[in-house]
Design a protein around this motif. Structure first.
Motif, PDB file in Angstrom:
ATOM      1  N   HIS A  96     -25.762 -23.613 -13.625  1.00  0.00           N
ATOM      2  CA  HIS A  96     -24.439 -24.205 -13.492  1.00  0.00           C
ATOM      3  C   HIS A  96     -24.440 -25.237 -12.373  1.00  0.00           C
ATOM      4  O   HIS A  96     -25.256 -25.172 -11.450  1.00  0.00           O
ATOM      5  CB  HIS A  96     -23.386 -23.133 -13.184  1.00  0.00           C
ATOM      6  CG  HIS A  96     -23.351 -22.018 -14.188  1.00  0.00           C
ATOM      7  ND1 HIS A  96     -24.274 -20.980 -14.166  1.00  0.00           N
ATOM      8  CD2 HIS A  96     -22.530 -21.786 -15.239  1.00  0.00           C
ATOM      9  CE1 HIS A  96     -24.010 -20.149 -15.181  1.00  0.00           C
ATOM     10  NE2 HIS A  96     -22.957 -20.625 -15.833  1.00  0.00           N
ATOM     11  N   MET A  97     -23.488 -26.171 -12.448  1.00  0.00           N
ATOM     12  CA  MET A  97     -23.329 -27.150 -11.381  1.00  0.00           C
ATOM     13  C   MET A  97     -21.866 -27.223 -10.973  1.00  0.00           C
ATOM     14  O   MET A  97     -20.972 -27.093 -11.817  1.00  0.00           O
ATOM     15  CB  MET A  97     -23.837 -28.530 -11.805  1.00  0.00           C
ATOM     16  CG  MET A  97     -25.331 -28.589 -12.051  1.00  0.00           C
ATOM     17  SD  MET A  97     -25.971 -30.273 -12.278  1.00  0.00           S
ATOM     18  CE  MET A  97     -25.896 -30.878 -10.594  1.00  0.00           C
ATOM     19  N   ALA A 158     -23.201 -30.539  -6.027  1.00  0.00           N
ATOM     20  CA  ALA A 158     -23.465 -31.972  -5.937  1.00  0.00           C
ATOM     21  C   ALA A 158     -22.140 -32.721  -5.793  1.00  0.00           C
ATOM     22  O   ALA A 158     -21.060 -32.130  -5.888  1.00  0.00           O
ATOM     23  CB  ALA A 158     -24.226 -32.447  -7.178  1.00  0.00           C
ATOM     24  N   VAL A 159     -22.234 -34.025  -5.565  1.00  0.00           N
ATOM     25  CA  VAL A 159     -21.038 -34.840  -5.405  1.00  0.00           C
ATOM     26  C   VAL A 159     -20.805 -35.661  -6.675  1.00  0.00           C
ATOM     27  O   VAL A 159     -21.757 -36.102  -7.337  1.00  0.00           O
ATOM     28  CB  VAL A 159     -21.129 -35.767  -4.184  1.00  0.00           C
ATOM     29  CG1 VAL A 159     -21.120 -34.979  -2.894  1.00  0.00           C
ATOM     30  CG2 VAL A 159     -22.357 -36.665  -4.264  1.00  0.00           C
ATOM     31  N   LEU A 160     -19.543 -35.853  -6.999  1.00  0.00           N
ATOM     32  CA  LEU A 160     -19.168 -36.675  -8.147  1.00  0.00           C
ATOM     33  C   LEU A 160     -19.655 -38.105  -7.939  1.00  0.00           C
ATOM     34  O   LEU A 160     -19.529 -38.670  -6.849  1.00  0.00           O
ATOM     35  CB  LEU A 160     -17.645 -36.687  -8.321  1.00  0.00           C
ATOM     36  CG  LEU A 160     -17.011 -35.511  -9.048  1.00  0.00           C
ATOM     37  CD1 LEU A 160     -15.492 -35.569  -8.906  1.00  0.00           C
ATOM     38  CD2 LEU A 160     -17.394 -35.513 -10.521  1.00  0.00           C
ATOM     39  N   GLY A 161     -20.203 -38.682  -9.005  1.00  0.00           N
ATOM     40  CA  GLY A 161     -20.656 -40.061  -8.921  1.00  0.00           C
ATOM     41  C   GLY A 161     -21.981 -40.235  -8.208  1.00  0.00           C
ATOM     42  O   GLY A 161     -22.441 -41.356  -8.011  1.00  0.00           O
ATOM     43  N   GLY A 162     -22.624 -39.117  -7.823  1.00  0.00           N
ATOM     44  CA  GLY A 162     -23.895 -39.196  -7.119  1.00  0.00           C
ATOM     45  C   GLY A 162     -25.081 -39.124  -8.054  1.00  0.00           C
ATOM     46  O   GLY A 162     -24.970 -39.357  -9.266  1.00  0.00           O
ATOM     47  N   GLY A 177     -22.856 -24.764 -17.725  1.00  0.00           N
ATOM     48  CA  GLY A 177     -21.480 -25.123 -17.423  1.00  0.00           C
ATOM     49  C   GLY A 177     -21.366 -25.902 -16.135  1.00  0.00           C
ATOM     50  O   GLY A 177     -22.277 -25.902 -15.294  1.00  0.00           O
ATOM     51  N   VAL A 178     -20.229 -26.607 -15.984  1.00  0.00           N
ATOM     52  CA  VAL A 178     -19.957 -27.349 -14.760  1.00  0.00           C
ATOM     53  C   VAL A 178     -18.550 -27.017 -14.278  1.00  0.00           C
ATOM     54  O   VAL A 178     -17.658 -26.713 -15.074  1.00  0.00           O
ATOM     55  CB  VAL A 178     -20.085 -28.876 -14.958  1.00  0.00           C
ATOM     56  CG1 VAL A 178     -21.504 -29.254 -15.328  1.00  0.00           C
ATOM     57  CG2 VAL A 178     -19.105 -29.385 -16.005  1.00  0.00           C
ATOM     58  N   VAL A 179     -18.385 -27.079 -12.974  1.00  0.00           N
ATOM     59  CA  VAL A 179     -17.070 -26.989 -12.349  1.00  0.00           C
ATOM     60  C   VAL A 179     -16.843 -28.304 -11.612  1.00  0.00           C
ATOM     61  O   VAL A 179     -17.713 -28.745 -10.845  1.00  0.00           O
ATOM     62  CB  VAL A 179     -16.989 -25.811 -11.358  1.00  0.00           C
ATOM     63  CG1 VAL A 179     -15.609 -25.778 -10.695  1.00  0.00           C
ATOM     64  CG2 VAL A 179     -17.282 -24.493 -12.070  1.00  0.00           C
ATOM     65  N   ILE A 180     -15.701 -28.927 -11.858  1.00  0.00           N
ATOM     66  CA  ILE A 180     -15.426 -30.230 -11.254  1.00  0.00           C
ATOM     67  C   ILE A 180     -14.193 -30.110 -10.381  1.00  0.00           C
ATOM     68  O   ILE A 180     -13.107 -29.784 -10.854  1.00  0.00           O
ATOM     69  CB  ILE A 180     -15.240 -31.305 -12.327  1.00  0.00           C
ATOM     70  CG1 ILE A 180     -16.532 -31.439 -13.147  1.00  0.00           C
ATOM     71  CG2 ILE A 180     -14.869 -32.639 -11.692  1.00  0.00           C
ATOM     72  CD1 ILE A 180     -16.413 -32.256 -14.380  1.00  0.00           C
ATOM     73  N   LYS A 218     -15.994 -40.840 -13.242  1.00  0.00           N
ATOM     74  CA  LYS A 218     -16.908 -39.896 -12.593  1.00  0.00           C
ATOM     75  C   LYS A 218     -16.739 -38.491 -13.184  1.00  0.00           C
ATOM     76  O   LYS A 218     -17.713 -37.767 -13.391  1.00  0.00           O
ATOM     77  CB  LYS A 218     -16.641 -39.847 -11.090  1.00  0.00           C
ATOM     78  CG  LYS A 218     -16.930 -41.123 -10.340  1.00  0.00           C
ATOM     79  CD  LYS A 218     -16.591 -40.913  -8.875  1.00  0.00           C
ATOM     80  CE  LYS A 218     -16.630 -42.196  -8.084  1.00  0.00           C
ATOM     81  NZ  LYS A 218     -16.210 -41.982  -6.677  1.00  0.00           N
ATOM     82  N   VAL A 219     -15.474 -38.102 -13.439  1.00  0.00           N
ATOM     83  CA  VAL A 219     -15.212 -36.781 -14.015  1.00  0.00           C
ATOM     84  C   VAL A 219     -15.826 -36.684 -15.408  1.00  0.00           C
ATOM     85  O   VAL A 219     -16.500 -35.706 -15.743  1.00  0.00           O
ATOM     86  CB  VAL A 219     -13.699 -36.500 -14.060  1.00  0.00           C
ATOM     87  CG1 VAL A 219     -13.411 -35.196 -14.805  1.00  0.00           C
ATOM     88  CG2 VAL A 219     -13.123 -36.435 -12.643  1.00  0.00           C
ATOM     89  N   LEU A 220     -15.588 -37.701 -16.230  1.00  0.00           N
ATOM     90  CA  LEU A 220     -16.134 -37.687 -17.592  1.00  0.00           C
ATOM     91  C   LEU A 220     -17.658 -37.659 -17.575  1.00  0.00           C
ATOM     92  O   LEU A 220     -18.283 -36.981 -18.394  1.00  0.00           O
ATOM     93  CB  LEU A 220     -15.639 -38.912 -18.372  1.00  0.00           C
ATOM     94  CG  LEU A 220     -14.151 -38.948 -18.723  1.00  0.00           C
ATOM     95  CD1 LEU A 220     -13.802 -40.260 -19.416  1.00  0.00           C
ATOM     96  CD2 LEU A 220     -13.765 -37.778 -19.611  1.00  0.00           C
ATOM     97  N   GLN A 221     -18.247 -38.408 -16.675  1.00  0.00           N
ATOM     98  CA  GLN A 221     -19.705 -38.404 -16.569  1.00  0.00           C
ATOM     99  C   GLN A 221     -20.223 -37.011 -16.211  1.00  0.00           C
ATOM    100  O   GLN A 221     -21.225 -36.543 -16.754  1.00  0.00           O
ATOM    101  CB  GLN A 221     -20.160 -39.420 -15.511  1.00  0.00           C
ATOM    102  CG  GLN A 221     -19.991 -40.875 -15.910  1.00  0.00           C
ATOM    103  CD  GLN A 221     -21.128 -41.389 -16.777  1.00  0.00           C
ATOM    104  OE1 GLN A 221     -21.974 -40.624 -17.222  1.00  0.00           O
ATOM    105  NE2 GLN A 221     -21.144 -42.685 -17.040  1.00  0.00           N
ATOM    106  N   ALA A 222     -19.548 -36.341 -15.277  1.00  0.00           N
ATOM    107  CA  ALA A 222     -19.986 -35.011 -14.870  1.00  0.00           C
ATOM    108  C   ALA A 222     -19.824 -34.004 -16.003  1.00  0.00           C
ATOM    109  O   ALA A 222     -20.709 -33.179 -16.248  1.00  0.00           O
ATOM    110  CB  ALA A 222     -19.204 -34.560 -13.632  1.00  0.00           C
ATOM    111  N   VAL A 223     -18.697 -34.061 -16.716  1.00  0.00           N
ATOM    112  CA  VAL A 223     -18.503 -33.181 -17.880  1.00  0.00           C
ATOM    113  C   VAL A 223     -19.600 -33.431 -18.907  1.00  0.00           C
ATOM    114  O   VAL A 223     -20.096 -32.505 -19.556  1.00  0.00           O
ATOM    115  CB  VAL A 223     -17.111 -33.403 -18.503  1.00  0.00           C
ATOM    116  CG1 VAL A 223     -16.994 -32.655 -19.825  1.00  0.00           C
ATOM    117  CG2 VAL A 223     -16.018 -32.943 -17.556  1.00  0.00           C
TER     118      VAL A 223
END
Length: 244
Positions: A96-97, A158-162, A177-180, A218-223
């Motif tokens: 997970h991230m 990790a950081v969003l957009g990184g 899974g991811v948590v944002i 950034k959110v969409l990229q992480a998802v």
């Protein structure tokens, strides 16, 4: 020199073409990208929007819009945020991230999550965290932790957009899974305020064009890290009261 508005340049290139393809996994919302890439006055006879080839039921989306992650509220909501994240991960296994808006926020919450896991007697867990200015060797070591499904609970912070929020390909069970945390809105800086004023004059909504939509990308990229093929399954938990 940094080109902040490429629309006129791109229009000069494509104006005499019969058709043009802009390719990205995150062209949402369309109007934002159309305005930024070619401008509001560029006239096209038609455009084609294709649906995702991935079954939507393969990705479970959960939203917690009861917790503020705004900078001014972070010390007040840190315990609620910790509980929301940890409760989602308790009882799970695999990789997970968790994505945070900043390193500062990540370093504030992750020790609290680890303490929560210990209090709930989670024995087999592993936490790895992105650090500032990672070398290529350190980045590779971070990603190698996801090479196989972890038998217990693996959490990568990790950081969003990184480095790890976009452009990495963790197929199948390499990421479950991811948590944002947050909505990715960039920091207020003199340069971004100038950009906001420019877009306000050009489009009438400077905040959305300079802050809201780049943050949402950034959110969409992480998802998008979770589902990489038609057979991948997983979940995404999004936390921020602004999601309401």
């Amino acid at each position: 020199l940094n080109c902040l508005d490429c629309a006129s340049k791109l229009n000069d290139i494509i104006k005499d073409r019969m058709s043009v393809i802009f390719f990205s996994a995150t062209f949402t919302p369309y109007e934002y990208y159309r305005n930024c890439l070619v401008g509001p006055d560029c006239d096209y006879s038609s455009f084609l929007r294709l649906p995702s080839p991935f079954p939507p039921e393969n990705l479970e989306i959960m939203i917690n819009s009861e917790i503020s992650t705004a900078y001014k509220d972070r010390s007040l909501t840190q315990y609620d945020l910790t509980q929301s994240i940890a409760d989602c991960l308790l009882g799970r296994t695999g990789n997970h991230m968790i994505f945070f808006p900043s390193f500062e926020y990540m370093n504030q919450i992750m020790p609290m999550i680890e303490e929560y896991l210990k209090r709930h007697d989670v024995k087999d867990y592993k936490i790895i965290s992105q650090i500032t200015e990672m070398s290529s060797v350190e980045k590779e070591a971070f990603l190698n932790s996801f090479a196989e499904p972890y038998p217990g609970l693996l959490i990568g912070a990790a950081v969003l957009g990184g480095h790890f929020g976009e452009g990495i390909d963790l197929v199948g069970d390499k990421l479950t899974g991811v948590v944002i945390v947050g909505v990715g809105i960039p920091k207020v800086t003199p340069e971004r305020q100038i950009l906001s004023n420019y877009y306000a004059e050009k489009f009438g909504d400077g905040f959305s064009f300079a802050y809201r939509f780049p943050g949402w990308q950034k959110v969409l990229q992480a998802v998008g890290r979770v589902i990489r093929t038609e057979t991948d399954t997983g979940f995404a938990l999004l936390i921020d009261e602004r999601l309401a």
